[in-house]
Design a protein around this motif. Structure first.
Motif, mmCIF file in Angstrom:
data_model
loop_
_atom_site.group_PDB
_atom_site.id
_atom_site.type_symbol
_atom_site.label_atom_id
_atom_site.label_comp_id
_atom_site.label_asym_id
_atom_site.label_seq_id
_atom_site.Cartn_x
_atom_site.Cartn_y
_atom_site.Cartn_z
ATOM 1 N N VAL A 123 0.842 -1.183 0.000
ATOM 2 C CA VAL A 123 0.000 0.000 0.000
ATOM 3 C C VAL A 123 0.882 1.240 0.000
ATOM 4 O O VAL A 123 1.892 1.302 0.711
ATOM 5 N N THR A 124 0.496 2.199 -0.833
ATOM 6 C CA THR A 124 1.187 3.483 -0.904
ATOM 7 C C THR A 124 0.131 4.578 -0.961
ATOM 8 O O THR A 124 -0.793 4.514 -1.776
ATOM 9 N N ILE A 125 0.273 5.575 -0.116
ATOM 10 C CA ILE A 125 -0.656 6.698 -0.096
ATOM 11 C C ILE A 125 0.071 7.930 -0.609
ATOM 12 O O ILE A 125 1.094 8.338 -0.037
ATOM 13 N N VAL A 126 -0.439 8.488 -1.706
ATOM 14 C CA VAL A 126 0.201 9.634 -2.349
ATOM 15 C C VAL A 126 -0.780 10.793 -2.391
ATOM 16 O O VAL A 126 -1.999 10.593 -2.473
ATOM 17 N N PRO A 127 -0.277 12.019 -2.344
ATOM 18 C CA PRO A 127 -1.181 13.180 -2.442
ATOM 19 C C PRO A 127 -1.839 13.239 -3.818
ATOM 20 O O PRO A 127 -1.224 12.931 -4.840
ATOM 21 N N SER A 128 -3.095 13.645 -3.844
ATOM 22 C CA SER A 128 -3.803 13.822 -5.105
ATOM 23 C C SER A 128 -3.524 15.225 -5.641
ATOM 24 O O SER A 128 -2.719 15.979 -5.083
ATOM 25 N N ILE A 129 -4.189 15.577 -6.737
ATOM 26 C CA ILE A 129 -3.949 16.866 -7.374
ATOM 27 C C ILE A 129 -4.538 17.995 -6.541
ATOM 28 O O ILE A 129 -5.449 17.793 -5.737
ATOM 29 N N VAL B 4 -4.793 22.458 -10.369
ATOM 30 C CA VAL B 4 -4.828 21.537 -11.506
ATOM 31 C C VAL B 4 -6.238 21.467 -12.082
ATOM 32 O O VAL B 4 -6.420 21.391 -13.308
ATOM 33 N N TYR B 5 -7.250 21.496 -11.221
ATOM 34 C CA TYR B 5 -8.631 21.538 -11.699
ATOM 35 C C TYR B 5 -8.854 22.766 -12.587
ATOM 36 O O TYR B 5 -9.459 22.678 -13.657
ATOM 37 N N VAL B 6 -8.369 23.916 -12.119
ATOM 38 C CA VAL B 6 -8.559 25.157 -12.876
ATOM 39 C C VAL B 6 -7.832 25.082 -14.214
ATOM 40 O O VAL B 6 -8.377 25.460 -15.266
ATOM 41 N N CYS C 162 -19.575 1.368 -10.217
ATOM 42 C CA CYS C 162 -19.154 2.162 -11.376
ATOM 43 C C CYS C 162 -17.746 1.763 -11.804
ATOM 44 O O CYS C 162 -16.869 1.561 -10.961
ATOM 45 N N TYR C 163 -17.553 1.689 -13.102
ATOM 46 C CA TYR C 163 -16.280 1.235 -13.674
ATOM 47 C C TYR C 163 -15.437 2.440 -14.070
ATOM 48 O O TYR C 163 -15.305 2.772 -15.246
ATOM 49 N N TYR C 164 -14.852 3.115 -13.088
ATOM 50 C CA TYR C 164 -13.969 4.239 -13.367
ATOM 51 C C TYR C 164 -12.547 3.746 -13.629
ATOM 52 O O TYR C 164 -12.192 2.600 -13.341
ATOM 53 N N ASN C 165 -11.735 4.674 -14.140
ATOM 54 C CA ASN C 165 -10.289 4.494 -14.100
ATOM 55 C C ASN C 165 -9.834 5.108 -12.778
ATOM 56 O O ASN C 165 -9.568 6.302 -12.686
ATOM 57 N N PHE C 166 -9.742 4.297 -11.742
ATOM 58 C CA PHE C 166 -9.555 4.813 -10.391
ATOM 59 C C PHE C 166 -8.179 5.442 -10.182
ATOM 60 O O PHE C 166 -8.002 6.211 -9.239
ATOM 61 N N LEU C 167 -7.216 5.126 -11.056
ATOM 62 C CA LEU C 167 -5.904 5.771 -10.945
ATOM 63 C C LEU C 167 -5.909 7.171 -11.526
ATOM 64 O O LEU C 167 -4.938 7.910 -11.368
ATOM 65 N N CYS C 168 -6.973 7.527 -12.227
ATOM 66 C CA CYS C 168 -7.109 8.885 -12.753
ATOM 67 C C CYS C 168 -8.574 9.284 -12.652
ATOM 68 O O CYS C 168 -9.239 9.527 -13.664
ATOM 69 N N ILE D 257 -2.424 11.039 -18.140
ATOM 70 C CA ILE D 257 -1.365 11.285 -19.125
ATOM 71 C C ILE D 257 -1.354 12.736 -19.603
ATOM 72 O O ILE D 257 -0.404 13.134 -20.278
ATOM 73 N N LEU D 258 -2.371 13.527 -19.269
ATOM 74 C CA LEU D 258 -2.449 14.899 -19.762
ATOM 75 C C LEU D 258 -2.749 15.837 -18.596
ATOM 76 O O LEU D 258 -3.803 15.725 -17.948
ATOM 77 N N LEU D 259 -1.803 16.738 -18.322
ATOM 78 C CA LEU D 259 -1.946 17.740 -17.254
ATOM 79 C C LEU D 259 -2.129 17.122 -15.875
ATOM 80 O O LEU D 259 -2.546 17.801 -14.941
ATOM 81 N N GLY D 260 -1.822 15.829 -15.750
ATOM 82 C CA GLY D 260 -2.051 15.154 -14.482
ATOM 83 C C GLY D 260 -3.509 15.060 -14.120
ATOM 84 O O GLY D 260 -3.854 14.767 -12.967
ATOM 85 N N PHE D 261 -4.406 15.279 -15.110
ATOM 86 C CA PHE D 261 -5.839 15.331 -14.841
ATOM 87 C C PHE D 261 -6.638 14.421 -15.774
ATOM 88 O O PHE D 261 -7.627 13.829 -15.357
ATOM 89 N N PHE D 262 -6.232 14.309 -17.028
ATOM 90 C CA PHE D 262 -6.973 13.543 -18.022
ATOM 91 C C PHE D 262 -6.254 12.241 -18.342
ATOM 92 O O PHE D 262 -5.012 12.202 -18.423
#
Length: 825
Positions: free
Chosen positions: A289-295, A299-301, A474-480, A781-786
């Motif tokens: 297990v690794t806990i990393v800070p999210s965006i 980054v949203y803006v 729901c089938y998200y891409n949970f890593l992004c 892969i794009l802007l750390g958001f998409f």
């Protein structure tokens, strides 16, 4: 798991014995219910029965502000389910109990027994004191067995219980030995992503995030009672926000399931459902297990600015193209070009025998005996300029008004070997234009009635996910997957803004062309009346609305993507593909194109089939047989309709035409094997039927689970086939491609190629279990958001926009060509 703490001091031992004596009324230690002081890290063995139970007491000192966690390991050699060994752990604010053998129930009431159990006790809350606090734990061991049962007990203090940011931690777990750890938000972090990986697919496991509440739900039958959870095989990821936990800390719980069917493993047979199995170390799983800070909010803006500015640049490009076009028109006007009213705009109605065809080609040539219908123009009152090579027979026929005879002679016109656009644009322009405007108004009505219940449904889906915490829905891409408000994956919704912006831009472009065309009609411009492709914009308006609705419904689907609502994402894709094919056909067949009612009714049938495919298309062979038969018969019926230009009808009034069609097929294809009467149409329809029959056979043999994408593939292949045929026939007829449509064709091909590359980068799949789908998850892969699928949304919106521009501008070169010289294909 953890190391034993140093033994307490003599003073603390005295305090412990005093507490034990007070709790038991001064009784002795050990058997008979009197506590025996214990040491951490030491294995205790004992015997219990109905008349003898054991109580062990463990005391420790807790430092100020420190969270201490204690883990209890027990083992019993008994497999007798009638007389299990009962363990009860008493703490200052809670009680935890279990039995050995520990029983887990699976599918078909199948049971799994574990003799080794290890549990982490709920840690004591840090006390804001300046001096250490003393804690005591009692472990009661008892059994109702009339015979002796041996047991082992080991109590340890965990050295590593609190997880650190950006630091990986490895551990093991099993169904009877779950694990959980504490995490506290750092001061500058508002959101984190919990990433869990494993080298092995099975055993199936569950990752849960729970608030700091005792007891902690860490067994298979209760882990879903609290918090947020996911099933897992090799990978899992959960995004956690500080605002959801008032205490700014939470537990990360890891539970191993006794069976693997929830993660796509083999389903146990119900025949052996009552067989008990003793499983101890057979289902151990190594986890990291690794806990990393999210965006951050910035980054949203940035992502929102990027999304809007990228597509607003298309608006700027369109304005520049319109401005350049305006400058060119002004320069031509200032150069002294004569207006149509001066006579220069009226071209001779020469006999189109070889005018528009390559040398040596018979395509586009009309036999003189069959050219009477094709030479009549909508403006018959204009004189023929000198120098015309029109023969006397045409001049004589021009004295008659042929419009009342349209209904009687259209069969003759449409069965000619070579047709020109003037043959199929004989109806009143206003009536035909109103007919195509129905496409626009109908699709708006359909969009409203379709979208409103869809929006309501996906809001319900999102609410269920937020309330229950079940992230397997729901089938998200949970890593992004970046949440915003109540939405779990805002990035997948934001990336659909391109469809709406470009759809609206396309509507503006069509509106501009429509206004210019109306002005030209009001000025009685001869080029508008008798030259080029007849301008009907109803289908273009419908295509723009469909593109915007595709963005809306794709966003709705991505609120909670799963198997049951994927049809929302594809419904307007069917309509876009169908409308594009109708527009291509309408270009050279304006009088005989399908009405809006029949077209939308056909789309409704397709969507009904898609829904049935979702319900019955998984394994039911009868559905695929019926669907394949419908597919093949529909292809044949449509082919016959296209081949005979809409004059193939079975009925009393059209029986002669039907007999003629059968006779032509018999004489041309069976009796003489001669060249078909309509060679180009025959080639297109043969290839089209082969493609559709191949799809039908593929579906019948392989029965793909993604039925909606299967139908969409049929539509797209037919559209591409027809577009390729149209462009080839256009070039073969010595027509040219102007720079703008040529640029749009190249841009469409390039952008579609790039879009499809990202589309096939599967990041999730609702054809599999949620745990198996998460194995496909990838980082942004794009802007750390998409992620890749968001890029597919961006590129597919641009590709559809360019595709629409191709259809809008493809025949601009014919604006100065008389309609009786524009071939029909």
């Amino acid at each position: 798991v953890g190391a034993a703490a140093p033994a307490p001091g003599a003073l603390f031992c005295g305090l412990l014995w005093a507490a034990v004596a007070a709790a038991t009324g001064g009784g002795g230690g050990g058997p008979g219910g009197s506590p025996a002081p214990g040491a951490f890290g030491r294995v205790y063995r004992g015997v219990v029965n109905i008349s003898a139970e054991r109580v062990h007491a463990f005391a420790y000192s807790s430092e100020p502000g420190q969270v201490d966690a204690v883990r209890v390991y027990v083992n019993s050699s008994s497999e007798n389910l009638q007389y299990p060994v009962l363990f009860v752990v008493r703490q200052q604010k809670g009680v935890l109990s279990w039995q050995v053998p520990l029983i887990f129930r699976g599918l078909y009431q199948r049971t799994y027994n574990y003799q080794e159990v290890s549990r982490t006790l709920c840690p004591s809350e840090p006390i804001p004191e300046t001096r250490p606090s003393e804690q005591i734990i009692f472990v009661d061991v008892a059994s109702m067995a009339p015979f002796n049962i041996t047991y082992e007990l080991l109590v340890t203090r965990l050295e590593t219980f609190q997880l650190e940011t950006n630091k990986a931690f490895n551990f093991t777990a099993s169904p009877s030995q779950p694990q959980y750890f504490l995490y506290k938000f750092p001061q500058d972090v508002d959101s984190v992503v919990i990433k869990v990986v494993s080298d092995t697919v099975y055993p199936c496991s569950v990752v849960s995030v729970q608030d700091i509440v005792c007891p902690v739900y860490d067994l298979d039958h209760n882990v879903e009672f609290n918090g947020v959870y996911q099933s897992m095989t090799k990978q899992a990821a959960i995004t956690v926000q500080r605002k959801d936990f008032p205490g700014e800390q939470f537990f990360v719980v890891f539970v191993i399931k006794p069976e693997d069917y929830a993660c796509g493993g083999s389903v146990p047979s119900s025949i052996h459902g009552n067989v008990n199995r003793t499983l101890n170390l057979q289902r151990m799983k190594n986890l990291q297990v690794t806990i990393v800070p999210s965006i951050t909010k910035s980054v949203y803006v940035q992502a929102m600015f990027f999304s809007f500015l990228s597509f607003l640049s298309f608006y700027l490009g369109s304005v520049l193209v319109a401005f350049v076009h305006y400058i060119r028109i002004r320069r031509k006007a200032s150069a002294g070009r004569l207006s149509p009213e001066d006579g220069s705009g009226i071209r001779t109605s020469s006999h189109p025998i070889t005018a528009s065809t390559p040398e040596g080609s018979s395509y586009g040539a009309i036999d003189e005996s069959s050219s009477s219908g094709g030479q009549q123009l909508s403006s018959l009152g204009r004189g023929t300029p000198a120098g015309s090579d029109t023969d006397s027979s045409v001049e004589e026929e021009s004295d008659f008004d042929t419009m009342p005879e349209i209904e009687s002679d259209k069969n003759v016109i449409r069965t000619k070997v070579f047709l020109y656009l003037s043959d199929l644009s004989r109806k009143d322009r206003r009536i035909v234009s109103k007919k195509y405007k129905i496409y626009f108004w109908n699709i708006i009505t359909i969009a409203v009635f379709y979208a409103l219940p869809v929006i309501q449904l996906v809001i319900t889906y999102q609410t269920v996910v937020n309330v229950t915490g079940n992230q397997d829905i729901c089938y998200y891409n949970f890593l992004c997957s970046h949440p915003l408000g109540v939405l779990s994956a805002f990035n997948n919704i934001l990336s659909n803004v391109g469809h709406m912006l470009l759809g609206f831009l396309f509507l503006l472009i069509v509106l501009r062309r429509d206004i210019l065309h109306r002005r030209a009609m009001e000025m009685k411009d001869v080029y508008t009346l008798d030259y080029g492709i007849p301008k009907h914009f109803g289908l273009f308006y419908a295509m723009g609305i469909a593109l915007m609705m595709e963005g809306v419904l794709s966003a709705c689907y991505h609120v909670c993507p799963n198997y049951s609502n994927f049809q929302f994402d594809t419904s307007f894709m069917y309509m876009i593909a169908g409308l594009c094919m109708l527009k291509l056909y309408q270009t050279r067949h304006p009088d005989i194109n399908a009405s809006a009612y029949s077209a939308y009714a056909s789309f409704a049938v397709v969507i009904c089939l898609a829904v049935l495919g979702v319900v019955f298309g998984k394994n039911d062979m009868w559905f695929w047989v019926i669907f394949s038969m419908i597919h093949v018969l529909a292809s044949l019926a449509l082919s016959t309709q296209i081949y005979y230009m809409g004059r193939f009808k079975i009925g009393e009034c059209y029986l002669g035409i039907f007999r003629r069609a059968v006779m032509v097929l018999y004489t041309d294809c069976i009796q003489q094997c001669s060249r078909p009467m309509y060679m180009d149409r025959m080639v297109l329809l043969i290839v089209g039927n082969l493609v559709n029959w191949s799809f039908a056979i593929f579906g019948l043999v392989y029965r793909p689970r993604d039925f909606a994408s299967y139908i969409l593939g049929i539509f797209i292949c037919n559209l591409l086939l027809y577009l390729a045929f149209y462009i080839i026939m256009k070039l073969r007829s010595s027509e040219k491609l102007l720079p703008i449509p040529l640029f749009c064709i190249v841009a469409t091909a390039v952008v579609w190629a790039a879009a499809l590359y990202f589309f096939f980068q599967a990041l999730s799949s609702w054809e599999e279990t949620p745990a198996e789908s998460r194995e496909k998850n990838r980082p942004c892969i794009l802007l750390g958001f998409f992620d890749d699928h968001d890029v597919w949304h961006f590129l597919s919106a641009a590709a559809l926009f360019f595709s629409f521009l191709v259809l809008l501008t493809l025949d601009d070169d014919l604006d100065v060509v008389r309609r009786d010289k524009i071939p029909v294909f």
